[in-house]
Design a protein around this motif. Structure first.
Motif, PDB file in Angstrom:
ATOM      1  N   PHE A 245     -44.188   0.438  44.981  1.00 30.33           N
ATOM      2  CA  PHE A 245     -43.727   0.575  46.360  1.00 30.33           C
ATOM      3  C   PHE A 245     -42.205   0.706  46.420  1.00 30.33           C
ATOM      4  N   GLU A 246     -41.507  -0.084  45.626  1.00 34.80           N
ATOM      5  CA  GLU A 246     -40.047   0.003  45.600  1.00 34.80           C
ATOM      6  C   GLU A 246     -39.591   1.359  45.066  1.00 34.80           C
ATOM      7  N   ILE A 247     -40.255   1.843  44.029  1.00 34.97           N
ATOM      8  CA  ILE A 247     -39.875   3.146  43.466  1.00 34.97           C
ATOM      9  C   ILE A 247     -40.097   4.259  44.483  1.00 34.97           C
ATOM     10  N   PHE A 248     -41.253   4.272  45.107  1.00 40.13           N
ATOM     11  CA  PHE A 248     -41.548   5.337  46.071  1.00 40.13           C
ATOM     12  C   PHE A 248     -40.674   5.216  47.329  1.00 40.13           C
TER      13      PHE A 248
ATOM     14  N   SER B  23     -38.096   8.046  48.798  1.00 37.22           N
ATOM     15  CA  SER B  23     -38.515   8.521  50.128  1.00 37.22           C
ATOM     16  C   SER B  23     -39.890   9.179  50.074  1.00 37.22           C
ATOM     17  N   MET B  24     -40.810   8.567  49.329  1.00 37.63           N
ATOM     18  CA  MET B  24     -42.158   9.107  49.197  1.00 37.63           C
ATOM     19  C   MET B  24     -43.212   8.225  49.856  1.00 37.63           C
ATOM     20  N   ILE B  25     -42.786   7.178  50.554  1.00 41.39           N
ATOM     21  CA  ILE B  25     -43.751   6.355  51.275  1.00 41.39           C
ATOM     22  C   ILE B  25     -44.345   7.185  52.421  1.00 41.39           C
ATOM     23  N   ASN B  26     -45.621   6.991  52.669  1.00 39.15           N
ATOM     24  CA  ASN B  26     -46.383   7.757  53.658  1.00 39.15           C
ATOM     25  C   ASN B  26     -46.467   9.230  53.270  1.00 39.15           C
ATOM     26  N   SER B  27     -46.570   9.470  51.960  1.00 36.95           N
ATOM     27  CA  SER B  27     -46.746  10.822  51.438  1.00 36.95           C
ATOM     28  C   SER B  27     -47.905  10.813  50.452  1.00 36.95           C
ATOM     29  N   LEU B  28     -48.723  11.861  50.513  1.00 41.16           N
ATOM     30  CA  LEU B  28     -49.847  11.953  49.580  1.00 41.16           C
ATOM     31  C   LEU B  28     -49.374  12.080  48.136  1.00 41.16           C
ATOM     32  N   GLY B  29     -48.138  12.556  47.951  1.00 40.17           N
ATOM     33  CA  GLY B  29     -47.602  12.666  46.603  1.00 40.17           C
ATOM     34  C   GLY B  29     -47.484  11.328  45.903  1.00 40.17           C
ATOM     35  N   SER B  30     -47.178  10.272  46.645  1.00 36.63           N
ATOM     36  CA  SER B  30     -47.085   8.947  46.032  1.00 36.63           C
ATOM     37  C   SER B  30     -48.436   8.487  45.507  1.00 36.63           C
ATOM     38  N   VAL B  31     -49.489   8.734  46.263  1.00 38.03           N
ATOM     39  CA  VAL B  31     -50.829   8.354  45.812  1.00 38.03           C
ATOM     40  C   VAL B  31     -51.244   9.181  44.597  1.00 38.03           C
ATOM     41  N   ILE B  32     -50.928  10.465  44.609  1.00 38.53           N
ATOM     42  CA  ILE B  32     -51.283  11.333  43.484  1.00 38.53           C
ATOM     43  C   ILE B  32     -50.578  10.875  42.203  1.00 38.53           C
TER      44      ILE B  32
END
Length: 302
Positions: free
Chosen positions: A152-155, A159-168
């Motif tokens: 969570f801290e990294i994403f 600025s990738m929080i609330n992005s599908l890229g973070s889950v991928i």
């Protein structure tokens, strides 16, 4: 002289003394006893297991297809009102699209990266190879929940929080160790002489791999890709933590929203479960003949 030679040949061809010799009659008797096992002793356990497996699916279909308020054990008359409700009113169409995007992207990235890493582990020798393999194996013992705060801290910094890229990315990272181990084991089953013959014919290493080795890896790639897709499709924790807006959520999180604090809409929940299960069933229906071959071949050597 001839008798002595005959006796010597008989000693050479005789089986070792410590090896038990089963007479042909006893061998045929054992085979006949195995063939004469009553069919009910085979079909009864299989039937009980099949019943134990299919009853939950029937119960889910029953709640999804029968009208609201009905207590019948047979879904009649059949209604699709629950499917219309979850697809249109509960935004399951958006959840389905997001889950499909995450699953396909995880499948592609995991397979490509694991293919490159597995080839390096199978064909090259380097100093820290054993330590690296041990690290891959030990990483399977780390629960994903322990990595939520660092991820969570990294994403958030990216600025990738609330992005599908973070889950991928998170799904790909957690799928890679097992995928690399499986593919490296599968590549080891392909003889190096096939690649060497292609090199002699003038092929580069990349071209020889693409033309000779890659076609033989189809079962392994299908097994790894299907495992990555199904895991990312069903995974709940990463999507719950990294996605906050409703239009970015996936099907597991969408199913959780159907469970209220005071009541549960069983019909809508069952319909959502059917929608979530259909892609997985279709995937396994098409790849079942390659799946077991891929996992078993990849696990032989490692």
């Amino acid at each position: 002289m001839t008798a002595a030679l005959t006796e010597t040949d008989a000693r050479r061809t005789a089986p070792p003394s410590d090896t038990p010799v089963i007479p042909p009659k006893r061998r045929r008797r054992r085979q006949r006893a195995f063939d004469e096992v009553p069919r009910w002793q085979i079909y009864l356990p299989l039937g009980l297991y099949l019943l134990f497996t299919l009853v939950p699916f029937y119960w889910m279909l029953l709640f999804a297809l029968r009208p609201a308020g009905s207590t019948s054990l047979v879904p009649w008359p059949i209604t699709f009102e629950h499917f219309e409700k979850v697809w249109n009113e509960r935004s399951f169409g958006v959840f389905f699209q997001n889950s499909m995007l995450v699953g396909v992207a995880t499948l592609v990235t995991t397979t490509l990266i694991a293919l490159c890493g597995g080839y390096a582990l199978a064909r090259f020798q380097f100093r820290v190879k054993n330590a690296f393999m041990l690290a891959l194996l030990c990483s399977q013992f780390i629960p994903g929940a322990l990595m939520l705060v660092p991820l969570f801290e990294i994403f958030r910094n990216l600025s990738m929080i609330n992005s599908l890229g973070s889950v991928i990315i998170a799904e790909t990272v957690f799928q890679l160790p097992l995928s690399m181990i499986l593919i490296s084991g599968f590549i080891k089953n392909v003889p190096v002489s096939l690649e060497e013959a292609a090199w002699v014919d003038g092929c580069s290493r990349l071209r020889a791999f693409r033309a000779v080795v890659l076609p033989l890896l189809r079962p392994g790639l299908i097994a790894v890709g299907s495992f990555a897709f199904v895991h990312s499709w069903n995974h709940f924790l990463f999507a719950l933590m990294f996605l906050s807006e409703q239009d970015k959520q996936t099907i597991p999180v969408g199913l959780n929203t159907l469970i209220g604090a005071d009541s549960v809409d069983l019909g809508a929940l069952a319909a959502g479960g059917v929608i979530a299960a259909v892609p997985v069933v279709i995937v396994f229906a098409f790849i079942q003949k390659w799946l077991i071959t891929g996992f078993s071949a990849g696990a032989v050597k490692g």
